[in-house]
Design an enzyme around this catalytic site. Sequence first.
Site, PDB file in Angstrom:
ATOM      1  NE  ARG A   1      -3.147   2.670   2.763  1.00  0.00           N
ATOM      2  CZ  ARG A   1      -4.083   2.953   3.657  1.00  0.00           C
ATOM      3  NH1 ARG A   1      -4.500   2.034   4.498  1.00  0.00           N
ATOM      4  NH2 ARG A   1      -4.592   4.171   3.730  1.00  0.00           N
TER       5      ARG A   1
ATOM      6  CG  ASN B   1     -11.397  -0.762   0.147  1.00  0.00           C
ATOM      7  OD1 ASN B   1     -12.529  -0.670  -0.312  1.00  0.00           O
ATOM      8  ND2 ASN B   1     -11.061  -0.247   1.320  1.00  0.00           N
TER       9      ASN B   1
ATOM     10  CB  CYS C   1     -18.057   0.303   1.119  1.00  0.00           C
ATOM     11  SG  CYS C   1     -17.018   1.742   1.485  1.00  0.00           S
TER      12      CYS C   1
ATOM     13  CG  HIS D   1     -14.185   4.368  -1.632  1.00  0.00           C
ATOM     14  ND1 HIS D   1     -12.907   3.936  -1.374  1.00  0.00           N
ATOM     15  CD2 HIS D   1     -14.941   3.915  -0.599  1.00  0.00           C
ATOM     16  CE1 HIS D   1     -12.888   3.245  -0.235  1.00  0.00           C
ATOM     17  NE2 HIS D   1     -14.123   3.232   0.243  1.00  0.00           N
TER      18      HIS D   1
ATOM     19  CE1 TYR E   1     -11.459   6.759  -0.071  1.00  0.00           C
ATOM     20  CE2 TYR E   1     -13.334   6.919   1.410  1.00  0.00           C
ATOM     21  CZ  TYR E   1     -12.107   6.374   1.092  1.00  0.00           C
ATOM     22  OH  TYR E   1     -11.520   5.459   1.928  1.00  0.00           O
TER      23      TYR E   1
END
Length: 437
Positions: A95, A149, A170, A200, A254
């Site tokens: 990540r 995700n 989510c 998102h 987001y």
Amino acid sequence: MERLKVVTLGGGSSYTPELIDGFIKRHAEFPVSEYWLVDIEEGRAKLEIVGGLVQRMVKKSGIPMTVHLTTNLDESLQNADFVTTQIRVGQLDARIQDEKIPLQYGVLGQETTGPGGFMKAQRTIPVLLDLCRKMEKVCPDAWLINFTNPAGIVTEAIEKYSSIKSLGICSGANSMMMDIANTYGVERQVVSARVMGLNHLIFADRITLNGEDISADFIARLADGSGKHALKNVPDLGLPAEFIKALNLYPLSYLKYFYLNRESVAKEIAEMQQDGTRGERSKSIEKQLFEEYNNPDLADKPKALESRGGAWYSDTACSIISSIYNDKKEIHVVNTVNNGTTRDLPNTSVIETNAVIDKQGAHPLTYGPLPTPVRGLIQSVKAYEELTVEAAVTGNYHTALLALATHPLMPSVDIAEKILQDYLAANRHYLPQYQSR
């Protein structure tokens, strides 16, 4: 008591205590008798620490549930009723790379939005499709509930390439409803809204409190700053008041990455230079969490877990699973196939929206055309998502390049290719589908 078996893939995740807390609270209506935590061999140490805490939590609760820890996926799937996924291929180090590489080129470096979401999908989709193939053989009637995700993209891959019953979840929409509730000082249960868009990338309208439409009032509060609108893992940047009034919709936090892209990138770069990326900070938080989890006297979900992000994960996941199991026909926001919900996206596309949840799965509530101010953005990101799924499955370099270049946050094709090449070099170990290149 009926035997009810739940399997969590990625059982060594720091989020697992949040999930088991939800199962414990709902045991009367969702009586899990076997709970299996599964992880890879490299994650065994974390699995044993988290698993120990989960076993202590279950013991303290007094409920009749047996907790198993294993690295044997095939064994865990035998006779499973529900399989939940919360995996991170490459763990937090991957990540961190996802975040840092785009930032070198002045492009958003974020876990799920933009290039970072693309790269996470490339590592994740092949692994989860392998899981689906195992489930098709071992437990074909089980439900796959995906929280990994980028949830919408991963769910789309599962829907297109597997026959397994699945839903993507989510906590974003639930967090939005909690923000509305907190703004008015009421309980979450009395708040609702129509949600439309993609994972998102959702917007809400028709906001109600005890059945009364408060949309105009809440939008006005967002504009004047008195309305709650924040997620722990999104930069605390306020959208301009006049823009909020013009949009006349409630956007998930987001959306700041799109509407305040330059400011978001600048803030990310400044934070990276001062305290590290969000992934690096999460790694530090996770280290502290595991030190707490390892305390043999701890038998509750620690409050420090709130700082990890993913608020309302337990409430979102467990309530949806219970709705399937109990055929409740409750309305939840999930990632599911469009199927005519909106005519502005392909019927086979996975969208995030309100749906009635029963034992058959999700039945999305039709809302027709997307609002003009957000239609183009949603359609553009959906095109990127479709290409991202295709790239993850085929390992085709040109499809991958098109996916990145199509994303609205990518400033140029040249930068898209540089980011792609850096990503492929950094992730070679996790991308067998690209090995022929």
